[in-house]
Design an enzyme around this catalytic site. Structure first.
Site, mmCIF file in Angstrom:
data_model
loop_
_atom_site.group_PDB
_atom_site.id
_atom_site.type_symbol
_atom_site.label_atom_id
_atom_site.label_comp_id
_atom_site.label_asym_id
_atom_site.label_seq_id
_atom_site.Cartn_x
_atom_site.Cartn_y
_atom_site.Cartn_z
ATOM 1 N N HIS A 30 -2.835 29.402 27.354
ATOM 2 C CA HIS A 30 -2.008 30.594 27.151
ATOM 3 C C HIS A 30 -0.573 30.170 26.835
ATOM 4 O O HIS A 30 0.045 29.429 27.601
ATOM 5 C CB HIS A 30 -1.996 31.450 28.418
ATOM 6 C CG HIS A 30 -3.289 32.158 28.696
ATOM 7 N ND1 HIS A 30 -4.364 32.149 27.834
ATOM 8 C CD2 HIS A 30 -3.676 32.918 29.757
ATOM 9 C CE1 HIS A 30 -5.353 32.865 28.348
ATOM 10 N NE2 HIS A 30 -4.970 33.334 29.503
ATOM 11 N N CYS A 38 -4.423 34.325 35.412
ATOM 12 C CA CYS A 38 -4.074 33.061 34.759
ATOM 13 C C CYS A 38 -2.809 33.152 33.916
ATOM 14 O O CYS A 38 -2.199 32.136 33.593
ATOM 15 C CB CYS A 38 -5.245 32.549 33.916
ATOM 16 S SG CYS A 38 -5.820 33.730 32.706
#
Lengths: 360, 360, 360, 360
Positions: C251, C157
């Protein structure tokens, strides 16, 4: 459409009004006002930090299109033109509210999020769905003060969920005593500057100035009885400790109730759900699908998971248990979104209720 | 010097024992034990994650030198050699405690942080300074069970601060009812795995399984009266709601007390301070300078600012106010360090008290 | 409608699949599988903690109705019936993936969120919109392994947002070097148990095992060139430091790029926006309105404010500035939702792309 | 004993000066000054919020006894009496520093935490242990400006740890390029009001106004060469991205270095440790036992675990690895306590160094 103005439109609560009134079926925002520093600017520009260009907008959704290009007025512009509006929402500090709101109310109804007038005898503290009948006191207020309008303040955001959940218990079982500890979100302290990260990270602040007194006084007034010219407080003893916790939004409250009659948890749950199903305001545009929602999962309500239920307009309850300190009693935990039902969107719901009652 | 062993030495509470016993004037750690996975390794190596090499050490100070190179034993090694020790501290889960502790207690006194035996009739729950006299029940337990040793469990870490602060109120004013809401730190749930960040960030979890029952039962037992073969519970009604909050260390409790006699806040403060000054254990090596500290600053106690007072051994109180729900009552907020006074270091203090009483 | 199965359906990523496939126009969930412990239970019951009754459901919206009553199968049931499905999504740990996925791929296409096969020569790492052409390698893989299906893994990811934002820079300016520091959300570590609150509160953990190597290897493979039987890595030097920060979702990555040709910030912005407008997958059902969104406000992107843009499928970029360490270079900050575009919903988008390419 | 004054003594940095100078062997605090609002009050009273009575004291230890009863002066009192002091520490905003510091420096040495004069040609930015030789420029400054004193500013707190760790690499291997991403604690933004909890909870703010420019300019100046009348910048290219993270104290920095000569991680570690052992200021009263500490545990440094090492005066390094973007290069993570070595206590260390050099 009723023509409404918002005073204090650039602050956090003002921004919530901007959002809550977007595409409203009954109310049209005709004017927005803020401090002199913002007056004359487009709304979107007034939100921008002049030094860094950073947009000071604190809502999840973007600034509604209708508001972006509205020119922000000064508060005095609204006061001098007050007759042009059908209703004014104010989102200002208590001291400003004390100065501004009576000058507006001479001409037009005012719904206020400030505490300035909550404790005056001829002023009801209204929670739509709980004490709608108290709205009649606004007519007395009008006459007594010689105003065309009135001032209708919301309660403190910590009072809202408490009063909403106590109401069905009071109606079904009677209440002698209420003991409540709140775990309040930082957004309840606003943003100018609000709670500093350094003060609340990895911490609890067990004191919110004046909060406990507000909740104690407001709760018995809201649950009280309308007399001709005032509200007679409910004869319930209320004691609170209010704390600030590191949570962004959503006030959690741990409530202990001594009831007059025996009340089993299952009965309390049913009373709450019955009340919720039949709540007076259930057909208003801003009313939530569930006025009160009761969780059986013992780990709920949790602010991060439950605060946004029905866009923050639902009071979420869980952990209804028999109390062990009182012969007749119940304890439970509630969650109320302090920036939604407890603030601007709750004020819009109140406006809707007053309109239906022909008070606007 | 008494020779002591620590069982469960690699876990969080076990690590606290390692620290709390470093350079102790009376106790010398002769053996440390943990699960079979760790047995045979040096302590410092047993703390290391075998995959990543990361040291699983959760104390602020480094691993004490005395412990680094000790070879970790299996629990059975300690059981078979139990006679070699004067005292054993256990820091294991309840189910393991139930299996292990009686086998140790046949031979040697056991001080336990687990709940396994707390609720048995012949087992006192001791807080040094609060109910020292209950220690006599250990002699009865010894005889009744035919053991050379005994099991002396600490209370739940949430009970500790509550019982400590109630004791002077009970002695001075009498207590009818106690209503408490806790705001408990995540370290109270341990680390294997403990509370997940995803569950508690920006959140409150209003439920800690079995916690409320423990606090309610333990509080009246600790404040109760020693009879020949058991403790008669104090006739106080206790009701709790226990919540988990995003705080690292330090349990905050919001307490409401209905007293028998009138108790003004100033009197309660004085009773607490007088009690603190004269507390029985004040000269023991692990006793804090202040057993109870009372803040006048209304924003205290705060966990981040106050939990480390006197290395976490002080119960810090603030916001003592007249209660508004009871005719005679007081409310206050307390803070107790769940990993210090409420855990291993409190257990060491208990050991010191038992030694002075010649029970070791 | 294609018939799909989800393996690992009770875990966090599996739950995202359940949500991402609700009312999907092309895919119908015919079976869900999980560990033997869950097999045979209704999905809603399998989510419940057997001890406390607490629902282990980690999505913002409720469990979709279609899934509630589906009976969870064991993984072996899916393997033995693999031919019945048109596509299988797997959300399991790497070791399990290594064992299970080839047995499924013998019969049916597998889209995997695990790392098990990412680094094999005949396996492309696909990001829909970035390297769609690499999908042709799946046909080679099929033949080479004698499978009817194939294994198509998502990238890590943390790679996703990096590769998406580098792609337009690479195409327009060429890239020599990329230096990236990530600030990764705790949800990236899953929930069993995931990151402990005690480890990450008020803290940064500057190490995520194997993460940096993954990002470095995957980025050059994704941006590489398809040859007959493998992907030739792009000749870009990549260096990363990956950290865990106390953020729930999203993120953030701080990226520094040395380009081959001069690239001014405004040109980079335009290249990103042009690429976003024309992205190959823009008409697929799960594609976001904006593939890349570029903020001019220097304080953005911020995870709490921006991660949910277009339901977490948009890579949000800000702070595009000329780099000062390289003669030709640019630096910027990106935000990518690790649980949406970087996980199950990104996998569904990939499935849509493969379907359009007739690979399903 | 030298007689020192502290200006800005009630703010966060001023409070740190109060603590850092408690019982100092060489310096005695003769006067403390703050804004006119505080002037004339006892220090302990000046710290108290006039509305709520809450003490605005932000240090872990209590207000030192020596300071409690000192009467706070106005800044002008210090200016008019400047000759009475041997040294003045200032902890004021940049604009105030620009106005006040030259008027003080006419008479007495000034050590400043503000940025106002850092970038002037005749002003060195001193980090004791890194560029002590630059202190000679203070003599030039003195003469050039006709002052009896001088102004010696600290660097920005984000520069401190970076320059300290680059110094041994520069000396041993040469440096071409430095790329740094910071993860800065909220305490770095002060407390008036500092970072709002609502802005940083569950969030990253990827922008700190002017911070990156400061770090880039200061780093090459500090690592530069002293010429007669100015510092010639080191010929290192520096590029930074500075972010704010939800951490209370301690700036973490992810650093990538392209070196002139090959540098293996082990060699870099050894260079840092050798430098630390031999650092010029190691015998000064405020110097830490370790100037630089290097962790082998890959999960360190972590701000919560490592920031308080040696009372926050140690720069803690970890994750030294070969860089993969450069032919010769190294990457690592550092942690520096922004409120200790990066602020008042670092300023006291600087004062000690200047005293030893006979500049006070």
């Amino acid at each position: 459409m009723l023509s409404v103005a918002i005073i204090g439109a650039t602050g956090v609560v003002g921004q919530e009004f901007i959002v809550a009134l977007d595409k409203h079926p009954w109310f049209e925002v005709s004017a927005i006002a803020a401090s002199e520093r913002s007056a004359g600017k487009r709304y979107i520009d007034a939100l921008r930090d002049p030094n860094t260009g950073i947009l000071k907008w604190h809502q999840h959704r973007e600034v509604p299109d209708y508001a972006k290009d509205m020119v922000v007025k000064g508060v005095n512009d609204i006061i001098s033109d007050a007759k042009k509006y059908d209703l004014i929402f104010t989102a200002v500090e208590t001291d400003d509210a004390r100065a501004i709101e009576p000058r507006l109310a001479e001409h037009v109804p005012v719904i206020s999020t400030a505490a300035a007038f909550r404790y005056e005898k001829d002023v009801p503290i209204l929670i739509p769905g709980v004490n709608d009948a108290h709205a009649d006191l606004l007519n007395y207020q009008r006459k007594a003060r010689g105003w065309k309008g009135f001032i209708a303040p919301l309660p403190n955001c910590t009072t809202t969920g408490l009063a909403i959940t106590l109401k069905p218990i009071l109606d079904s079982f009677g209440i002698k005593r209420v003991i409540m500890t709140s775990l309040q979100a930082v957004s309840g302290a606003g943003r100018s500057p609000g709670v500093a990260a350094l003060d609340i990270f990895d911490n609890i602040i067990p004191f919110i100035p004046k909060e406990e007194e507000k909740v104690q006084i407001e709760t018995v007034k809201i649950l009280g009885r309308l007399m001709d010219s005032y509200i007679q407080d409910a004869s319930i003893k209320v004691s609170c400790t209010c704390t600030r916790v590191p949570v962004i939004d959503g006030h959690t409250e741990s409530v202990f109730v001594e009831s007059v009659n025996e009340c089993m948890p299952e009965d309390v749950k049913n009373a709450m759900l019955r009340y919720s199903r039949n709540v007076s305001i259930k057909d208003l545009p801003s009313a939530p699908r569930d006025y009160i929602y009761v969780h059986d999962d013992p780990s709920r309500p949790q602010p991060r998971l439950d605060r946004d239920m029905n866009d923050g307009m639902t009071t979420v309850v869980g952990r209804i248990r028999k109390d062990t300190a009182f012969d007749n009693g119940v304890k439970y935990v509630l969650l109320s979104h302090n920036e939604k039902m407890g603030s601007a969107k709750g004020a819009v719901l109140l406006a809707e209720m007053l309109k239906v009652k022909d008070l606007l």
